[in-house]
Design a protein around this motif. Sequence first.
Motif, PDB file in Angstrom:
ATOM      1  N   ALA A 242      13.754 -18.437   6.003  1.00 32.14           N
ATOM      2  CA  ALA A 242      12.318 -18.726   6.054  1.00 32.14           C
ATOM      3  C   ALA A 242      11.724 -18.277   7.393  1.00 32.14           C
ATOM      4  N   THR A 243      12.439 -18.482   8.481  1.00 23.31           N
ATOM      5  CA  THR A 243      11.965 -18.066   9.804  1.00 23.31           C
ATOM      6  C   THR A 243      11.879 -16.550   9.876  1.00 23.31           C
ATOM      7  N   LEU A 244      12.882 -15.862   9.343  1.00 21.27           N
ATOM      8  CA  LEU A 244      12.897 -14.399   9.361  1.00 21.27           C
ATOM      9  C   LEU A 244      11.726 -13.819   8.571  1.00 21.27           C
ATOM     10  N   VAL A 245      11.491 -14.363   7.385  1.00 21.35           N
ATOM     11  CA  VAL A 245      10.397 -13.858   6.549  1.00 21.35           C
ATOM     12  C   VAL A 245       9.051 -14.121   7.222  1.00 21.35           C
ATOM     13  N   ALA A 246       8.873 -15.306   7.815  1.00 23.21           N
ATOM     14  CA  ALA A 246       7.619 -15.631   8.495  1.00 23.21           C
ATOM     15  C   ALA A 246       7.398 -14.698   9.694  1.00 23.21           C
ATOM     16  N   TYR A 247       8.454 -14.428  10.450  1.00 20.89           N
ATOM     17  CA  TYR A 247       8.356 -13.522  11.596  1.00 20.89           C
ATOM     18  C   TYR A 247       7.991 -12.113  11.129  1.00 20.89           C
ATOM     19  N   PHE A 248       8.666 -11.641  10.089  1.00 25.07           N
ATOM     20  CA  PHE A 248       8.416 -10.291   9.599  1.00 25.07           C
ATOM     21  C   PHE A 248       7.009 -10.167   9.030  1.00 25.07           C
ATOM     22  N   ARG A 249       6.490 -11.243   8.451  1.00 23.80           N
ATOM     23  CA  ARG A 249       5.125 -11.235   7.925  1.00 23.80           C
ATOM     24  C   ARG A 249       4.119 -11.094   9.077  1.00 23.80           C
ATOM     25  N   GLU A 250       4.435 -11.663  10.245  1.00 23.30           N
ATOM     26  CA  GLU A 250       3.561 -11.502  11.416  1.00 23.30           C
ATOM     27  C   GLU A 250       3.547 -10.050  11.877  1.00 23.30           C
ATOM     28  N   VAL A 251       4.719  -9.415  11.819  1.00 25.44           N
ATOM     29  CA  VAL A 251       4.850  -8.035  12.284  1.00 25.44           C
ATOM     30  C   VAL A 251       4.275  -7.061  11.258  1.00 25.44           C
TER      31      VAL A 251
ATOM     32  N   GLY B 262       0.789  -1.222   0.000  1.00 24.89           N
ATOM     33  CA  GLY B 262       0.000   0.000   0.000  1.00 24.89           C
ATOM     34  C   GLY B 262       0.821   1.273   0.000  1.00 24.89           C
ATOM     35  N   GLY B 263       2.126   1.175  -0.053  1.00 25.14           N
ATOM     36  CA  GLY B 263       2.984   2.363  -0.018  1.00 25.14           C
ATOM     37  C   GLY B 263       4.247   2.087   0.764  1.00 25.14           C
ATOM     38  N   GLU B 264       4.603   3.006   1.659  1.00 26.87           N
ATOM     39  CA  GLU B 264       5.787   2.850   2.484  1.00 26.87           C
ATOM     40  C   GLU B 264       5.417   3.084   3.941  1.00 26.87           C
ATOM     41  N   VAL B 265       6.111   2.364   4.839  1.00 27.13           N
ATOM     42  CA  VAL B 265       5.887   2.492   6.273  1.00 27.13           C
ATOM     43  C   VAL B 265       7.209   2.894   6.906  1.00 27.13           C
ATOM     44  N   ARG B 266       7.166   3.921   7.760  1.00 33.18           N
ATOM     45  CA  ARG B 266       8.382   4.386   8.425  1.00 33.18           C
ATOM     46  C   ARG B 266       8.964   3.295   9.314  1.00 33.18           C
ATOM     47  N   LEU B 267      10.281   3.286   9.438  1.00 41.07           N
ATOM     48  CA  LEU B 267      10.961   2.294  10.253  1.00 41.07           C
ATOM     49  C   LEU B 267      10.502   2.366  11.708  1.00 41.07           C
ATOM     50  N   SER B 268      10.209   3.555  12.197  1.00 37.85           N
ATOM     51  CA  SER B 268       9.736   3.690  13.580  1.00 37.85           C
ATOM     52  C   SER B 268       8.412   2.940  13.778  1.00 37.85           C
ATOM     53  N   GLU B 269       7.566   2.907  12.757  1.00 31.89           N
ATOM     54  CA  GLU B 269       6.309   2.167  12.846  1.00 31.89           C
ATOM     55  C   GLU B 269       6.559   0.662  12.860  1.00 31.89           C
ATOM     56  N   VAL B 270       7.580   0.222  12.108  1.00 32.20           N
ATOM     57  CA  VAL B 270       7.951  -1.195  12.116  1.00 32.20           C
ATOM     58  C   VAL B 270       8.478  -1.565  13.499  1.00 32.20           C
ATOM     59  N   PHE B 271       9.334  -0.713  14.069  1.00 35.82           N
ATOM     60  CA  PHE B 271       9.848  -0.951  15.415  1.00 35.82           C
ATOM     61  C   PHE B 271       8.709  -1.002  16.433  1.00 35.82           C
ATOM     62  N   THR B 272       7.708  -0.131  16.280  1.00 30.09           N
ATOM     63  CA  THR B 272       6.557  -0.134  17.176  1.00 30.09           C
ATOM     64  C   THR B 272       5.800  -1.451  17.067  1.00 30.09           C
ATOM     65  N   ALA B 273       5.621  -1.947  15.846  1.00 27.31           N
ATOM     66  CA  ALA B 273       4.916  -3.214  15.633  1.00 27.31           C
ATOM     67  C   ALA B 273       5.691  -4.374  16.268  1.00 27.31           C
ATOM     68  N   ILE B 274       7.009  -4.359  16.154  1.00 25.56           N
ATOM     69  CA  ILE B 274       7.823  -5.414  16.781  1.00 25.56           C
ATOM     70  C   ILE B 274       7.722  -5.304  18.299  1.00 25.56           C
ATOM     71  N   ALA B 275       7.802  -4.074  18.833  1.00 29.35           N
ATOM     72  CA  ALA B 275       7.709  -3.867  20.279  1.00 29.35           C
ATOM     73  C   ALA B 275       6.360  -4.337  20.815  1.00 29.35           C
ATOM     74  N   GLU B 276       5.290  -4.091  20.055  1.00 31.75           N
ATOM     75  CA  GLU B 276       3.967  -4.548  20.484  1.00 31.75           C
ATOM     76  C   GLU B 276       3.876  -6.063  20.452  1.00 31.75           C
TER      77      GLU B 276
END
Length: 149
Positions: A86-95, A57-71
Amino acid sequence: MSIEKILAISGKPGLYALKLQTRTGFVAESLIDGKKITVGLRSNVSLLSEISVYTYGGEVRLSEVFTAIAEKEDDGAAISHKEDNATLVAYFREVMPEFDEDRVYTSDIKKILNWYNMLQAKGLVSKALLKADEPTEAPVEEEAPKTEE
């Protein structure tokens, strides 16, 4: 300190805190060992606050990605950046379920997780801190045009 003054310097490991700007560059302090280095203007430097991640849908700021990981991790550490791809991609897809898999490479995910864990260990990243750092845009109030009578 927020991530506004955190730098990634090409060719140098880890992250750095911007300490002082000089005429010929700036002084940065390593978050790993606390050593100060001088960086010239010709070095390739990125502010973490200016980095974004591609999504469908566009671009997401890195701070928002960090917030999603922190949550997701309840302000704890994320998985290691040394896990298999494969583990990294699956984890990042969750975030970030909407990340663009064609433009976000596994090396990018590794870097993001490594940065997050570095910042989290220093107490520079948490759900509350990152949300407070995000710029808030106040609605602009327009004045009604004045009519002369």
